[in-house]
Every structure is written in structure tokens, then in C-alpha cells.
Design an enzyme around this catalytic site. Structure first.
Site: not given
Length: 407
Positions: A2-3, A54, A182
Site C-alpha cells: 500500500p502506497e 493512499k 516508505n
DNA sequence: CGTCCACGTCTAC
DNA sequence: TAGACCTGGACGG
């Protein structure tokens, strides 16, 4: 998953597998999930999806007339939006109902038999959904699909204290960088070799001036020489193409690259597709440095950490690493790698930084041990880094492949 | 077996 | 600025 790119790919996946499919009945939630029930039921409805940064929004749309076919005057239920955040592990899958994936916490069933189910799967259950929800108001414009307002939102708010933080931490602030996570922050900063712990405002101030200058230049030009429409659009295109990438444009284009790969993006399961791992230049790449930021998230980078680096933080142990081979100057790299292995055999360690910019493949981190006193329990040593280093070299692939399945 | 690590928020002291 | 929220894979002993 998930980004930003993974959320968007999830929305495309939903739209693809649900195209032409009629769903029916109630929405089912797993017992264990603490998220709310989704109070929606319809004899016949369709599902579509869209994403923003997101977040991903599902729209459940009852099909005209189908609900009152047995004479009932109840009419069709209203459409409902459900907004999802994926946490660390959320994704969607469409399967037969007797093959539900483990951790399928929200399920939508087809009308046609044998039934199929669209499931929101979330192993760690950090994900959330909100029936009748909307985009979270505190989150900024999407880095991928609202680039102009994204850029403006950042540059017009540089006085916000959010930009007092190191740039690598500001990049995770979804109020300004909705969609960056990240791995993207590492890849983006790496492209420009910006030290991650430089104050965000310092990096971004220059862009404000740059945008102003461009705007003025453009206005001046337009006033002096009225251009034809065709000329205009041409020069615009050329300019966009030529414009040297800056931090904010990379926040847009780097995530788009992930979409271009056409794979699944970040996906530990790697079902046969390694294009994403190959795409990564910095995140989890062997030879790169890593440090825990002030929120205890691992920041991957190369070269200088920057002045605001946490002084007492160490680089986390690296388990999963990707060793880059790069068809290019792989010869050089090979040589370097061999040298390293020599070193390791001899047992002496030295420097840290890459003497060149080459990826080394082995023994990379430790170094940033610039640590000051304040250490907690586990820091018993500080002496020769020998042991630590030995423990550290060991590259390896990110994961081994396992189950495969068609999407 | 145990420890550490993971694509992200949230809220409580 | 710590925890809390979770499961599970990789690795170490």
C-alpha cells in the site's frame, strides 16, 4: 500493497474484475474485524472504484429497477461509497466464494452462481473502511492525479511547521504528500541524491522561487508576443519534457513509473514478477545505508545522511535485501563485490561509504554508528564493529516465490 | 524455539 | 515521542 501506486492499481483491479458483474445481497464482514459493518444490501448492484493518494473509494450502485421487480414499492437503495485505507497489508481479490483468501475481512458477493466474492484482504488488520465515507479531509491532493494542486499545496504552505522536519519525514506527511510511503520517499530522494535529514523547507524554498520565475517569464513572453494556440501548446509540451526534475515533480513521476511497470508494485508474494524489485534503486538495496528516522521508520539512502539525522539511532538489521546486478557496468560491480568478499575473509573492516557510487552487494550498513552515549540496553558494544559487521553481511533476495495465482 | 522486521496510521501519556 | 494495533516471514540459537 500500500502506497499511492498500489492503491491505484487496486482500484484498476476492482474495475477490471467487476466490469459487467452484478453483485447481490448484503456485504459481509469477518467476525474478527473491528471495522464497522457496511449497511448496504441490494438485489442487484455494481461495484466500481477510484483512488486518491493512499485511499481508495468503492462505489456500490444499485441497478435501476432490479430491486422492485417483485412488485415491492420499496424502490432501489441509494448508492453507497465505502472509503478504504490499506494499512500495511491491505489489498483486493476476486475469487470463488469457496476459495476466499485468508484474512478476507470484507466481502461482496456476485448474484450469479456459483458465487464469486470481491474481498478486502488485510493480514495485519491495520486497514480501515468507512461506509458512506469520503476522502479524509486532512489529506492533501493526490501526488499522482492531482499534481498541480499537490505542488501548490506544498509551496503555498512552506511556513507550516511540518516543513521544519527533515525532508524524509515531511515526505510521509499525508497532509502534503498523499500517496508517498516508505519506499517512495527513499526512491525519490535517491534520484536527486538529497540527504534525507536536511530540513524540508531548505529543500523546497528553492522550488517556490523557481515556480515564480517561470510564471513571470511565461507571462512576460505572452504579453510581448501573442502566440497562436498551436504554438502555445507545443512550447508547453516541450517545456514540460525538458524541465529538469525537482523534488516535487519526482513525487509525481516516480509513483507513475511504478504504475508503468504494470506489475503489482510492492508485493512480497512476488508471484513470478520481479520487475518491481528490479525497479528499486535504493529501498532495501544492498549497498545502501539505512537509519531509523524520528518516527522509527527505516530511511534508505546513499551518501550523506544530513544534519538532522537522529544522533542515537542505528541502522536496523538488514534481513531482506535486494542485490542489484544491473546489466550495465556489472563488471565493475562484480569486481567491487569480490573485493568486499576479500575484505570479509581477511576479517578487517574499513570505511563505509561507498568510495564510488557503486552498489556493493555486501556489507553495507553498520557504519553510521556515529552514535553518541545515550543508548538503551541493547547497545552494549561500541567498540570494534567487528562482530556487528560480520553479522551484517549477507545479502539475499527479498523473498522467495511461493504460491502463484492469476490475478 | 525466540527476536526482529515489514508498504501506516492513531491516541494517549 | 513512545506505544498500540496485528500477522507472518526470515533468521539466529
Amino acid at each position: 500493497m500500500p502506497e499511492g501506486p498500489e492503491l491505484h492499481m487496486a482500484s484498476r483491479y476492482v474495475n477490471r474484475v467487476c466490469a459487467g458483474v452484478v453483485f447481490s445481497g448484503a456485504v459481509e464482514k469477518s467476525e474478527v474485524s473491528k471495522n464497522p459493518e457496511v449497511p448496504f444490501a441490494s438485489e442487484a448492484y455494481r461495484i466500481s472504484a477510484t483512488s486518491r493518494g493512499k485511499e481508495m473509494r468503492l462505489t456500490l450502485t444499485p441497478i435501476e429497477g432490479e430491486d422492485s421487480k417483485d412488485g415491492g414499492e420499496t424502490g432501489d437503495p441509494q448508492p453507497m461509497d465505502v472509503v478504504f485505507r490499506f494499512g500495511m497489508s491491505g489489498f483486493f481479490r476476486f475469487t470463488p466464494e469457496d476459495e476466499l483468501p485468508k484474512h478476507a475481512h470484507l466481502r461482496f458477493y456476485t448474484r450469479e452462481r456459483p458465487r464469486q466474492a470481491l474481498s478486502f484482504v488485510d493480514i495485519r488488520r491495520f486497514g480501515t473502511w468507512e461506509p458512506n465515507g469520503n476522502w479524509q479531509p486532512e489529506r492533501g491532493p493526490c501526488i499522482m492525479f492531482e499534481y498541480h494542486s499537490f505542488r501548490e499545496n506544498v509551496l503555498l504552505n512552506l511556513l507550516d511547521r511540518a516543513f521544519d522536519r527533515p525532508i524524509c519525514e515531511a515526505l510521509l506527511n499525508q497532509k502534503y504528500f498523499n500517496g508517498i510511503g516508505n519506499y517512495l520517499r527513499a526512491e525519490i530522494l535517491y534520484r536527486l541524491k538529497i540527504p534525507p535529514f536536511v530540513k524540508a523547507r531548505t529543500v523546497l524554498d528553492g522550488l517556490l522561487l523557481k515556480d515564480h520565475a517561470e510564471k513571470n517569464a511565461k507571462r512576460a513572453k505572452e504579453e510581448s508576443t501573442p502566440v497562436q494556440v498551436s504554438e502555445m501548446s507545443l512550447s508547453k509540451k516541450v517545456k514540460v519534457k525538458r524541465e529538469t526534475p525537482d523534488l516535487l515533480s519526482l513525487c509525481h513521476t516516480v509513483p507513475l513509473e511504478v504504475l508503468q511497470l504494470g506489475g503489482k508494485g510492492y508485493d512480497p508474494e512476488q508471484s513470478g514478477d520481479s520487475s518491481f524489485q528490479e525497479w528499486l534503486q535504493c529501498y532495501c538495496v544492498s549497498g545502501m545505508k539505512s537509519l531509523r528516522d524520528h518516527n522509527r521508520r527505516t530511511m534508505w539512502f546513499q551518501g550523506d545522511a544530513g544534519p538532522m539525522a537522529p544522533k542515537n539511532s542505528k541502522s536496523p538489521k538488514a534481513k531482506k535485501r535486494v542485490t542489484k546486478q544491473g546489466g550495465d557496468e556489472s563488471d565493475d560491480k562484480q569486481v567491487v563485490q569480490e573485493k568486499f568478499q576479500d575484505n570479509k575473509v581477511k576479517g578487517d573492516k574499513e570505511e563505509t561509504e561507498g568510495k564510488t557510487g557503486l552498489k556493493r552487494g555486501k556489507g553495507a550498513e553498520r557504519n553510521l554508528e556515529a552514535t553518541s552515549p545515550v543508548n538503551k540496553g541493547k547497545t552494549i558494544q561500541k567498540r570494534k564493529t567487528a562482530t556487528a559487521e560480520q553479522a551484517e553481511r549477507r545479502s539475499g533476495r527479498m523473498t522467495r516465490a511461493r504460491a502463484k495465482q492469476g490475478s
